[in-house]
Structures are given as C-alpha cells and as structure tokens.
Design a protein around this motif. Structure first.
Motif, PDB file in Angstrom:
ATOM      1  N   CYS A 233       1.009  -8.091  -6.716  1.00 11.92           N
ATOM      2  CA  CYS A 233       1.524  -7.428  -7.901  1.00 11.92           C
ATOM      3  C   CYS A 233       0.330  -7.008  -8.760  1.00 11.92           C
ATOM      4  O   CYS A 233      -0.524  -7.835  -9.087  1.00 11.92           O
ATOM      5  N   PHE A 234       0.272  -5.718  -9.062  1.00 11.21           N
ATOM      6  CA  PHE A 234      -0.771  -5.165  -9.912  1.00 11.21           C
ATOM      7  C   PHE A 234      -0.131  -4.977 -11.281  1.00 11.21           C
ATOM      8  O   PHE A 234       0.633  -4.030 -11.490  1.00 11.21           O
ATOM      9  N   HIS A 235      -0.401  -5.899 -12.199  1.00 16.25           N
ATOM     10  CA  HIS A 235       0.276  -5.950 -13.490  1.00 16.25           C
ATOM     11  C   HIS A 235      -0.193  -4.861 -14.445  1.00 16.25           C
ATOM     12  O   HIS A 235       0.589  -4.310 -15.211  1.00 16.25           O
ATOM     13  N   ARG A 236      -1.473  -4.598 -14.427  1.00 18.61           N
ATOM     14  CA  ARG A 236      -2.070  -3.606 -15.314  1.00 18.61           C
ATOM     15  C   ARG A 236      -3.188  -2.921 -14.542  1.00 18.61           C
ATOM     16  O   ARG A 236      -3.934  -3.577 -13.814  1.00 18.61           O
ATOM     17  N   CYS A 237      -3.302  -1.608 -14.713  1.00 16.75           N
ATOM     18  CA  CYS A 237      -4.317  -0.863 -13.948  1.00 16.75           C
ATOM     19  C   CYS A 237      -5.014   0.154 -14.836  1.00 16.75           C
ATOM     20  O   CYS A 237      -4.377   1.057 -15.382  1.00 16.75           O
ATOM     21  N   TYR A 238      -6.295  -0.002 -14.977  1.00 13.81           N
ATOM     22  CA  TYR A 238      -7.113   0.928 -15.750  1.00 13.81           C
ATOM     23  C   TYR A 238      -6.930   2.363 -15.256  1.00 13.81           C
ATOM     24  O   TYR A 238      -6.884   3.306 -16.041  1.00 13.81           O
ATOM     25  N   PHE A 239      -6.824   2.542 -13.956  1.00 19.02           N
ATOM     26  CA  PHE A 239      -6.776   3.862 -13.351  1.00 19.02           C
ATOM     27  C   PHE A 239      -5.443   4.571 -13.561  1.00 19.02           C
ATOM     28  O   PHE A 239      -5.353   5.784 -13.370  1.00 19.02           O
ATOM     29  N   GLY A 240      -4.427   3.835 -13.963  1.00 13.76           N
ATOM     30  CA  GLY A 240      -3.102   4.416 -14.178  1.00 13.76           C
ATOM     31  C   GLY A 240      -3.099   5.542 -15.192  1.00 13.76           C
ATOM     32  O   GLY A 240      -2.280   6.458 -15.100  1.00 13.76           O
ATOM     33  N   SER A 241      -4.012   5.512 -16.144  1.00 14.36           N
ATOM     34  CA  SER A 241      -4.065   6.579 -17.149  1.00 14.36           C
ATOM     35  C   SER A 241      -4.894   7.776 -16.676  1.00 14.36           C
ATOM     36  O   SER A 241      -4.887   8.823 -17.321  1.00 14.36           O
ATOM     37  N   TYR A 242      -5.599   7.640 -15.565  1.00 13.69           N
ATOM     38  CA  TYR A 242      -6.413   8.721 -15.017  1.00 13.69           C
ATOM     39  C   TYR A 242      -5.756   9.402 -13.816  1.00 13.69           C
ATOM     40  O   TYR A 242      -5.985  10.580 -13.579  1.00 13.69           O
ATOM     41  N   TYR A 243      -5.001   8.628 -13.041  1.00 17.91           N
ATOM     42  CA  TYR A 243      -4.491   9.118 -11.767  1.00 17.91           C
ATOM     43  C   TYR A 243      -3.068   9.638 -11.880  1.00 17.91           C
ATOM     44  O   TYR A 243      -2.236   9.052 -12.568  1.00 17.91           O
ATOM     45  N   THR A 244      -2.810  10.703 -11.147  1.00 24.86           N
ATOM     46  CA  THR A 244      -1.442  11.150 -10.922  1.00 24.86           C
ATOM     47  C   THR A 244      -0.874  10.286  -9.796  1.00 24.86           C
ATOM     48  O   THR A 244      -1.635   9.590  -9.099  1.00 24.86           O
ATOM     49  N   PRO A 245       0.432  10.333  -9.562  1.00 26.88           N
ATOM     50  CA  PRO A 245       0.971   9.586  -8.421  1.00 26.88           C
ATOM     51  C   PRO A 245       0.304   9.961  -7.094  1.00 26.88           C
ATOM     52  O   PRO A 245       0.026   9.088  -6.267  1.00 26.88           O
ATOM     53  N   ALA A 246       0.011  11.248  -6.890  1.00 31.46           N
ATOM     54  CA  ALA A 246      -0.624  11.678  -5.638  1.00 31.46           C
ATOM     55  C   ALA A 246      -2.043  11.144  -5.506  1.00 31.46           C
ATOM     56  O   ALA A 246      -2.465  10.716  -4.419  1.00 31.46           O
ATOM     57  N   VAL A 247      -2.799  11.158  -6.598  1.00 27.03           N
ATOM     58  CA  VAL A 247      -4.165  10.618  -6.567  1.00 27.03           C
ATOM     59  C   VAL A 247      -4.117   9.112  -6.328  1.00 27.03           C
ATOM     60  O   VAL A 247      -4.899   8.570  -5.538  1.00 27.03           O
ATOM     61  N   CYS A 248      -3.188   8.433  -6.970  1.00 16.86           N
ATOM     62  CA  CYS A 248      -3.030   6.986  -6.781  1.00 16.86           C
ATOM     63  C   CYS A 248      -2.712   6.660  -5.321  1.00 16.86           C
ATOM     64  O   CYS A 248      -3.276   5.737  -4.746  1.00 16.86           O
ATOM     65  N   LEU A 249      -1.808   7.424  -4.739  1.00 12.09           N
ATOM     66  CA  LEU A 249      -1.446   7.217  -3.340  1.00 12.09           C
ATOM     67  C   LEU A 249      -2.669   7.346  -2.440  1.00 12.09           C
ATOM     68  O   LEU A 249      -2.908   6.505  -1.571  1.00 12.09           O
ATOM     69  N   ALA A 250      -3.479   8.372  -2.668  1.00  7.29           N
ATOM     70  CA  ALA A 250      -4.685   8.561  -1.859  1.00  7.29           C
ATOM     71  C   ALA A 250      -5.708   7.462  -2.119  1.00  7.29           C
ATOM     72  O   ALA A 250      -6.286   6.899  -1.188  1.00  7.29           O
ATOM     73  N   ALA A 251      -5.919   7.120  -3.390  1.00  7.17           N
ATOM     74  CA  ALA A 251      -6.908   6.095  -3.740  1.00  7.17           C
ATOM     75  C   ALA A 251      -6.535   4.728  -3.190  1.00  7.17           C
ATOM     76  O   ALA A 251      -7.415   3.886  -2.969  1.00  7.17           O
ATOM     77  N   SER A 252      -5.266   4.504  -2.931  1.00  6.62           N
ATOM     78  CA  SER A 252      -4.851   3.194  -2.416  1.00  6.62           C
ATOM     79  C   SER A 252      -5.384   2.939  -1.004  1.00  6.62           C
ATOM     80  O   SER A 252      -5.353   1.803  -0.539  1.00  6.62           O
ATOM     81  N   ALA A 253      -5.913   3.976  -0.342  1.00  7.64           N
ATOM     82  CA  ALA A 253      -6.592   3.754   0.942  1.00  7.64           C
ATOM     83  C   ALA A 253      -7.802   2.852   0.740  1.00  7.64           C
ATOM     84  O   ALA A 253      -8.150   2.053   1.618  1.00  7.64           O
ATOM     85  N   LEU A 254      -8.435   2.960  -0.434  1.00  7.22           N
ATOM     86  CA  LEU A 254      -9.559   2.080  -0.761  1.00  7.22           C
ATOM     87  C   LEU A 254      -9.071   0.644  -0.962  1.00  7.22           C
ATOM     88  O   LEU A 254      -9.687  -0.305  -0.475  1.00  7.22           O
ATOM     89  N   ASP A 255      -7.963   0.497  -1.697  1.00  7.33           N
ATOM     90  CA  ASP A 255      -7.395  -0.841  -1.923  1.00  7.33           C
ATOM     91  C   ASP A 255      -7.064  -1.514  -0.599  1.00  7.33           C
ATOM     92  O   ASP A 255      -7.384  -2.681  -0.386  1.00  7.33           O
TER      93      ASP A 255
END
Length: 164
Positions: free
Chosen positions: A109-131
């Motif tokens: 569970c990711f309770h709070r994410c700094y990147f949430g205010s920078y990323y769109t859903p599509a960018v978040c989906l792609a960036a999760s490859a790093l996670d």
C-alpha cells in the motif's frame, strides 16, 4: 544510515542514472542539490520523458535497469530475510517521498506519493516499471510482477499493489 542526507541524495542520483540509461538520455546531476530540489528535478525529468508514452522496449529497459539496481542493493546490504527486504524497500521509498507499507508478504500500500502531483495516470503507469524492478530486486522475487489495483493518480486515496 539509510535515511541520512548524503544517502538520500546518492539514492536519488542512482535512481536518476538508471532511469536516464533506460531512456537512453543524458542523466542530470542532482546529488549536489538540496534533497527537495533533487526530488523535484527527478520527478520533472521522468514526467517529461514519459508524457508522450512509453513503448514496450522502454518499459522493459526501465524494469531491467531497476531490477539490477534492486538486486545489487540486496547483495550489498546482505539481505537474508523477507522482513529485512521489506524494511529496506520502505526506507528507500520514504527517501523519495513515498510513504508505503507491506500488508503481508505480497500486498503493498502506497499511502502517500510525492510523484502523484507530477504524474498523470499514464505517466504513473509507465513509471511503475521502475517500482516493479526495484521492489523485485530488493525482495529477491525475480519471477513475480508488481500489479497495481488502484493508483493515487487515478483519484484513489492510496495505491494498492500485489506481488504476483
């Protein structure tokens, strides 16, 4: 030690370097910046490179680079147990502005994410490859995949994921 200022700046620089390698772009020098500026620079860098989308080869490079880094950390930190691996992942993520926890060995569970205010859903989906790569590398779960069921960037109160 894992959350002192120098360690956090080096962690962000290593993350920048592996991300830049995956993007096949020059890395930015951020380890000399104050932590908040380095974090913002990294968020903007990833957002800007992913806003036009990410094809499968890019996602695979991102995941592979992140997995290698996670696996290297696992070896360098002599991780021998699942509990230690989970504590390391939580500490690493805290250093980059993400408050997260494990609920059992395969629920995250990711309770709070700094990147949430920078990323769109599509960018978040792609960036999760790093996670996926980092978390699998540190936890030693090479054959698993991190599967998100909800995301902050999609309006949810937290991100939920499972290692399957």
């Amino acid at each position: 030690m894992i959350n002192n200022s120098l360690f956090r700046r080096i962690e962000l620089q290593l993350l920048m370097n592996l991300t830049a390698r995956a993007f096949r772009q020059p890395s930015k020098r951020i380890w000399t910046l104050p932590h908040a500026d380095a974090l913002r620079t990294y968020a903007e860098y990833t957002r800007d490179h992913l806003k036009e989308g990410a094809d499968e080869p890019l996602l695979l490079r991102m995941n592979s680079e992140a997995y290698r880094m996670g696996h290297l950390l696992r070896r360098l930190l002599c991780v021998k147990s699942e509990a230690v691996a989970e504590r390391i992942v939580v500490a690493l993520y805290r250093n980059i502005g993400i408050n997260m926890s494990f609920a059992g060995s395969d629920q995250l569970c990711f309770h709070r994410c700094y990147f949430g205010s920078y990323y769109t859903p599509a960018v978040c989906l792609a960036a999760s490859a790093l996670d996926d790569g980092i978390i699998r590398g540190v936890t030693g779960r090479k054959t698993h995949r991190l599967c998100f069921s909800q995301r902050i960037t999609e309006g949810c109160s937290c991100c939920k994921a499972t290692l399957k």
